[in-house]
Design a protein around this motif. Structure first.
Motif, mmCIF file in Angstrom:
data_model
loop_
_atom_site.group_PDB
_atom_site.id
_atom_site.type_symbol
_atom_site.label_atom_id
_atom_site.label_comp_id
_atom_site.label_asym_id
_atom_site.label_seq_id
_atom_site.Cartn_x
_atom_site.Cartn_y
_atom_site.Cartn_z
ATOM 1 N N LEU A 182 3.008 2.624 0.670
ATOM 2 C CA LEU A 182 2.661 2.780 -0.735
ATOM 3 C C LEU A 182 1.455 3.704 -0.817
ATOM 4 O O LEU A 182 0.550 3.624 0.019
ATOM 5 N N PHE A 183 1.456 4.569 -1.826
ATOM 6 C CA PHE A 183 0.408 5.575 -1.956
ATOM 7 C C PHE A 183 0.016 5.740 -3.417
ATOM 8 O O PHE A 183 0.779 5.408 -4.325
ATOM 9 N N LEU A 184 -1.179 6.285 -3.638
ATOM 10 C CA LEU A 184 -1.516 6.931 -4.894
ATOM 11 C C LEU A 184 -1.334 8.424 -4.684
ATOM 12 O O LEU A 184 -1.914 9.003 -3.763
ATOM 13 N N ARG A 185 -0.525 9.046 -5.530
ATOM 14 C CA ARG A 185 -0.222 10.465 -5.386
ATOM 15 C C ARG A 185 -0.838 11.239 -6.541
ATOM 16 O O ARG A 185 -0.590 10.930 -7.716
ATOM 17 N N ARG A 186 -1.642 12.251 -6.214
ATOM 18 C CA ARG A 186 -2.161 13.167 -7.222
ATOM 19 C C ARG A 186 -1.094 14.185 -7.597
ATOM 20 O O ARG A 186 -0.121 14.379 -6.881
#
Length: 217
Positions: free
Chosen positions: A27-31
């Motif tokens: 799981l990631f935060l993607r810009r």
């Protein structure tokens, strides 16, 4: 983790909810530019580690865990006999916290909360200083929640970073949510924001590559 209700859907639907229920990533935060920040789902779903315990040792009085996620900190404090409440906008996160024996409510930090002005300690760990994309607004809100002289313990980015971005939750396999505001701040950046708002540092430390600061209002 937590945002305002208007921005809540990224944390309330897949892929974040699936990761919490399955207790694993990726799981990631993607810009928008494609940059990815890994989210440590497995660590969040495990028991407290040495870095977590170092933060919990600073807690005073009743504890409000803001963006409690899967609930490991709430459960640990409750097991130690502390009065503690977790809040999170994710139904899956709140359900897991309750299943561990902790008290948790599905609320944003910006909603009306129980015992406003009476909490001894507020916690903003696991990147939650980024909630809402505006650390100043978040610190102002936390000041309304803790008692006079109350404590805030926040986890900061291990680098000297100060950024306000829009991100989306992304599982790295094609599923992602909508954009929402987020912030990343290191300790120096956080102190620059905190001091004019009446917060004073009382402790700074690092454990296991994670950085923390305790502030008193």
């Amino acid at each position: 983790m937590s945002t305002t209700h208007e921005a809540a859907p990224p944390w309330c639907t897949d892929p974040y909810a699936d990761a919490v229920r399955n207790e694993r990533g990726p799981l990631f935060l993607r810009r928008a530019d494609g940059w990815l920040l890994p989210l440590e789902v497995e660590r969040w779903c495990a028991g407290p580690d040495a870095a977590d315990l170092s933060a919990l040792r600073h807690c005073e009085g009743a504890v409000l865990d803001i963006g409690c996620g899967p609930g490991r900190l709430v459960a640990a404090l409750a097991a130690a006999g502390r009065r503690v409440l977790g809040i999170d906008v994710s139904e899956a996160a709140v359900a897991r916290t309750v299943s561990l024996g902790g008290a948790a409510l599905r609320l944003s930090v910006f909603d009306p909360l129980p015992d406003e002005g009476g909490w001894g300690t507020a916690l903003l760990l696991d990147g939650n200083i980024g909630i809402g994309g505006d650390p100043g607004a978040l610190l102002t809100r936390v000041a309304e929640l803790v008692r006079p002289g109350g404590l805030l313990t926040a986890e900061t980015a291990p680098l000297d970073v100060d950024e306000r971005v829009e991100v989306r939750v992304d599982d790295g396999r094609g599923a992602s949510g909508s954009l929402f505001p987020w912030a990343r701040v290191g300790t120096r950046a956080l102190l620059r924001v905190a001091r004019p708002l009446g917060w004073r540092p009382v402790a700074q430390w690092s454990v296991g590559g994670r950085s923390f600061v305790s502030l008193r209002r």
